[in-house]
Design an enzyme around this catalytic site. Structure first.
Site, PDB file in Angstrom:
ATOM      1  N   ARG A  93      44.684  43.022  34.982  1.00 31.74           N
ATOM      2  CA  ARG A  93      44.149  42.865  36.479  1.00 31.74           C
ATOM      3  C   ARG A  93      45.330  42.870  37.534  1.00 31.74           C
ATOM      4  O   ARG A  93      46.201  42.211  37.239  1.00 31.74           O
ATOM      5  CB  ARG A  93      43.421  41.720  36.665  1.00 31.74           C
ATOM      6  CG  ARG A  93      42.684  41.500  38.063  1.00 31.74           C
ATOM      7  CD  ARG A  93      41.692  40.723  38.248  1.00 31.74           C
ATOM      8  NE  ARG A  93      41.117  41.122  39.622  1.00 31.74           N
ATOM      9  CZ  ARG A  93      40.393  40.164  40.188  1.00 31.74           C
ATOM     10  NH1 ARG A  93      39.804  39.198  39.476  1.00 31.74           N
ATOM     11  NH2 ARG A  93      39.723  40.241  41.443  1.00 31.74           N
ATOM     12  N   ARG A 104      36.947  46.026  37.505  1.00 36.45           N
ATOM     13  CA  ARG A 104      38.005  45.110  36.982  1.00 36.45           C
ATOM     14  C   ARG A 104      38.037  44.689  35.390  1.00 36.45           C
ATOM     15  O   ARG A 104      36.824  44.721  34.963  1.00 36.45           O
ATOM     16  CB  ARG A 104      38.124  43.734  37.644  1.00 36.45           C
ATOM     17  CG  ARG A 104      37.048  43.052  37.584  1.00 36.45           C
ATOM     18  CD  ARG A 104      36.904  42.145  38.631  1.00 36.45           C
ATOM     19  NE  ARG A 104      36.302  42.640  39.954  1.00 36.45           N
ATOM     20  CZ  ARG A 104      36.337  41.767  40.855  1.00 36.45           C
ATOM     21  NH1 ARG A 104      36.449  40.838  41.175  1.00 36.45           N
ATOM     22  NH2 ARG A 104      35.896  42.653  41.921  1.00 36.45           N
ATOM     23  N   ASP A 107      37.811  39.226  35.478  1.00 33.78           N
ATOM     24  CA  ASP A 107      37.625  38.472  36.817  1.00 33.78           C
ATOM     25  C   ASP A 107      37.356  37.080  36.255  1.00 33.78           C
ATOM     26  O   ASP A 107      36.172  36.923  35.310  1.00 33.78           O
ATOM     27  CB  ASP A 107      36.730  39.004  37.760  1.00 33.78           C
ATOM     28  CG  ASP A 107      36.526  38.124  38.799  1.00 33.78           C
ATOM     29  OD1 ASP A 107      37.315  37.592  39.410  1.00 33.78           O
ATOM     30  OD2 ASP A 107      35.163  38.029  39.408  1.00 33.78           O
ATOM     31  N   ASP A 109      36.547  33.238  37.780  1.00 37.45           N
ATOM     32  CA  ASP A 109      36.380  32.468  38.880  1.00 37.45           C
ATOM     33  C   ASP A 109      36.008  30.960  38.417  1.00 37.45           C
ATOM     34  O   ASP A 109      35.155  30.681  37.493  1.00 37.45           O
ATOM     35  CB  ASP A 109      34.984  32.837  39.546  1.00 37.45           C
ATOM     36  CG  ASP A 109      35.252  34.131  40.397  1.00 37.45           C
ATOM     37  OD1 ASP A 109      36.304  34.553  40.802  1.00 37.45           O
ATOM     38  OD2 ASP A 109      33.867  35.014  40.318  1.00 37.45           O
TER      39      ASP A 109
END
Length: 173
Positions: A93, A104, A107, A109
């Site tokens: 990334r 991507r 990811d 979060d």
């Protein structure tokens, strides 16, 4: 003091760390889970199944694979964010060269960090879009079925019932 942390993971782009090695989105997620297990307190991490979902916000891209992991973490949220960014970078990334909400390799979060409510320029917890994303709520409820949104106190299972179908489905490996 250790706190229960919930992370959402997603990938829709392969990663080739070398000419002879190509990692699919599924493999990236599984490898990321392995890396994340090293930052949680040993034997506290739990992970959901993998789900497939259509892209939201920026729709002209491949479907995503998503999952959720949770575990006990000792440290501050910003420290965890730095560790997560390093793991994302290790799987290709590059935040400077990507389309916002676009394709991507990985990811990650921070969805929840204990009962903390944080709203800074670099970090918002609970994640500001958690209540609109079936691709987070379905795997989250798989591992934490009675989890509640810390600001409103509403159960995520009740929030999920109010969302339209976003075609999030269990991924067949």
């Amino acid at each position: 003091m250790a706190e229960l942390v919930v992370l959402g993971l997603g990938s829709n782009k392969d990663f080739s760390p070398s000419p002879s090695r190509n990692l699919s989105s599924e493999k990236i997620l599984l490898c990321a889970v392995d890396e994340l297990s090293k930052i949680f307190i040993p034997n506290t991490m739990n992970s959901s199944s993998i789900y497939t979902s259509r892209a939201m916000y920026y729709e002209n891209q491949d479907d995503f694979l998503n999952m959720v992991v949770c575990g006990m973490y000792e440290g501050e949220p910003c420290e965890l964010l730095d560790k997560i960014h390093r793991i994302e970078a290790n799987f290709g990334r590059n935040r400077q060269n990507e389309i916002r909400n676009g394709p991507r390799t990985l990811d990650i979060d921070i969805e929840l960090f204990g009962k903390r409510i944080i709203n800074t320029e670099n970090l918002v917890i609970p994640h500001k879009k958690i209540t609109e994303r079936q691709f987070v709520l379905l795997p989250l409820l798989e591992i934490l079925p009675e989890c509640a949104e810390p600001i409103s106190g509403d159960l995520f299972k009740d929030i999920l019932k109010k969302l339209p179908d976003q075609q999030v489905r269990l991924f067949n490996m």
